[in-house]
Design an enzyme around this catalytic site. Structure first.
Site, PDB file in Angstrom:
ATOM      1  N   ASN A   8       0.869  -1.182   0.000  1.00  0.00           N
ATOM      2  CA  ASN A   8       0.000   0.000   0.000  1.00  0.00           C
ATOM      3  C   ASN A   8       0.905   1.231   0.000  1.00  0.00           C
ATOM      4  OD1 ASN A   8      -1.823   2.042   0.466  1.00  0.00           O
ATOM      5  ND2 ASN A   8      -2.335   1.410   2.562  1.00  0.00           N
ATOM      6  N   LYS A  10       0.077   4.269  -0.364  1.00  0.00           N
ATOM      7  CA  LYS A  10      -0.564   5.503   0.140  1.00  0.00           C
ATOM      8  C   LYS A  10      -0.278   6.631  -0.852  1.00  0.00           C
ATOM      9  CE  LYS A  10      -0.182   3.416   4.616  1.00  0.00           C
ATOM     10  NZ  LYS A  10      -0.020   3.520   6.065  1.00  0.00           N
ATOM     11  N   HIS A  96      -9.701   1.124   5.450  1.00  0.00           N
ATOM     12  CA  HIS A  96      -8.373   1.349   6.036  1.00  0.00           C
ATOM     13  C   HIS A  96      -8.509   2.374   7.164  1.00  0.00           C
ATOM     14  CE1 HIS A  96      -4.231   2.624   6.538  1.00  0.00           C
ATOM     15  NE2 HIS A  96      -3.880   1.504   5.924  1.00  0.00           N
ATOM     16  N   GLU A 164      -5.310  -4.915  10.935  1.00  0.00           N
ATOM     17  CA  GLU A 164      -4.265  -3.905  11.104  1.00  0.00           C
ATOM     18  C   GLU A 164      -4.505  -3.136  12.404  1.00  0.00           C
ATOM     19  OE1 GLU A 164      -2.416  -2.631   7.146  1.00  0.00           O
ATOM     20  OE2 GLU A 164      -4.285  -1.535   7.319  1.00  0.00           O
ATOM     21  N   GLY A 170       2.382   2.459  10.629  1.00  0.00           N
ATOM     22  CA  GLY A 170       3.304   3.571  10.406  1.00  0.00           C
ATOM     23  C   GLY A 170       4.031   4.034  11.651  1.00  0.00           C
ATOM     24  N   SER A 206       3.427  -1.916  10.257  1.00  0.00           N
ATOM     25  CA  SER A 206       4.895  -1.896  10.405  1.00  0.00           C
ATOM     26  C   SER A 206       5.556  -3.241  10.095  1.00  0.00           C
ATOM     27  CB  SER A 206       5.292  -1.398  11.800  1.00  0.00           C
ATOM     28  OG  SER A 206       4.827  -0.080  12.002  1.00  0.00           O
TER      29      SER A 206
HETATM   30  P1  PGA Z   1       2.791   0.393   7.529  1.00  0.00           P
HETATM   31  O1  PGA Z   1       1.338   0.613   6.897  1.00  0.00           O
HETATM   32  O2  PGA Z   1       3.304  -0.906   7.005  1.00  0.00           O
HETATM   33  O3  PGA Z   1       3.587   1.578   7.061  1.00  0.00           O
HETATM   34  O4  PGA Z   1       2.603   0.378   9.023  1.00  0.00           O
HETATM   35  C1  PGA Z   1       0.434  -0.457   6.797  1.00  0.00           C
HETATM   36  C2  PGA Z   1      -0.879   0.011   6.234  1.00  0.00           C
HETATM   37  O5  PGA Z   1      -1.270   1.166   6.476  1.00  0.00           O
HETATM   38  O6  PGA Z   1      -1.559  -0.732   5.511  1.00  0.00           O
END
Ligand code: PGA
Length: 244
Positions: A8, A10, A96, A164, A170, A206
């Site tokens: 993803n 973003k 999400h 998640e 993040g 993460s």
């Molecule tokens: P991240 O994001 O791996 O940067 O924590 C995961 C997500 O938002 O799907």
């Protein structure tokens, strides 16, 4: 079983960076065996081009980060599940936590989006997960269960679920593999109660090349939804290799 890795991006990457990434990943995956597959959710403006450019490629599938809760009509700025399907997009992220928190995506909106995707033949990747406060209050399992029941109750069709924990997205904090496994087992029980079986449940929050093996060693973790570590082709490939 092979684990599914979904990147993803973003709101990241220029078009040139997106194409460079796809070239690097496709050439490595194709030369490796042709039997593995990963999914990537780029920013929406690049989707149709990426699908077109890599149409012959069997190893990378394209996912939308967003989909309208509406059907076609006067909804400026929105795009429908049918439009995504028409462009050859494989799946769409729904619910999400960033969309829930920042763009007012309620459980009801999430449920509508799931239905729109299924009706259009687009696979919804339903995201669920508790906040830090909910985990500390001991209601993580109940919250995730409520999200799943709200979004998927009465739904017939194929879905993918991504667990998640919001506190892990993040932040560099990952759920321990035991925390992930316990929640994933719970998710499968809830899905079975809703009459949904053989659903892939991904872990997100993460995930990176250093922690992915522990997570993928858990029997109920069927793959990963990855933000930060999916931006670099090399680290994305390491995640895919960990899931083979
Ligand atoms: P991240 O994001 O791996 O940067 O924590 C995961 C997500 O938002 O799907």
């Amino acid at each position: 079983m092979r684990k599914l890795v979904v990147g993803n991006w973003k709101a990241n990457k220029s078009l040139a960076e997106a194409l460079g990434f796809a070239d690097a990943v496709c050439s490595r995956m194709d030369s490796a065996s042709g039997t593995w597959e990963a999914w990537v959710a780029p920013p929406a403006p690049y989707l149709a081009l990426l699908v077109e450019q890599y149409r012959e490629n069997q190893s990378l599938r394209w996912v939308s980060q967003q989909v309208a809760a509406h059907t076609a009509g006067a909804h400026t700025g929105e795009f429908t599940a049918e439009m995504l399907k028409d462009c050859g997009v494989h799946a769409a992220l729904v619910g999400h936590s960033e969309r829930r928190e920042r763009f007012g995506e309620t459980d009801e909106v999430v449920r509508t989006k799931v239905s729109r995707c299924i009706a259009a033949g687009l696979l919804p990747v339903l995201c669920c997960g508790e906040t830090r406060e909910e985990r500390e209050a001991g209601v993580a399992f109940a919250r995730v269960q409520a999200q799943l029941e709200d979004a998927l109750g009465g739904v017939e069709g194929d879905v993918v679920v991504a667990y998640e924990p919001v506190w892990a997205i993040g932040t560099g904090l990952t759920a321990t593999s035991a925390q992930a496994e316990a929640m994933h087992a719970h998710v499968q029980v809830v899905l079975a109660g809703l009459g949904l079986s053989h659903i892939q449940v991904l872990y997100g929050g993460s995930v990176n090349p250093a922690n992915v093996s522990d997570l993928f060693a858990q029997p109920h973790v069927d793959g990963a939804l990855v933000g930060g570590a999916s931006l670099d082709a090399e680290s994305f490939l390491q995640l895919i290799e960990a899931g083979r």
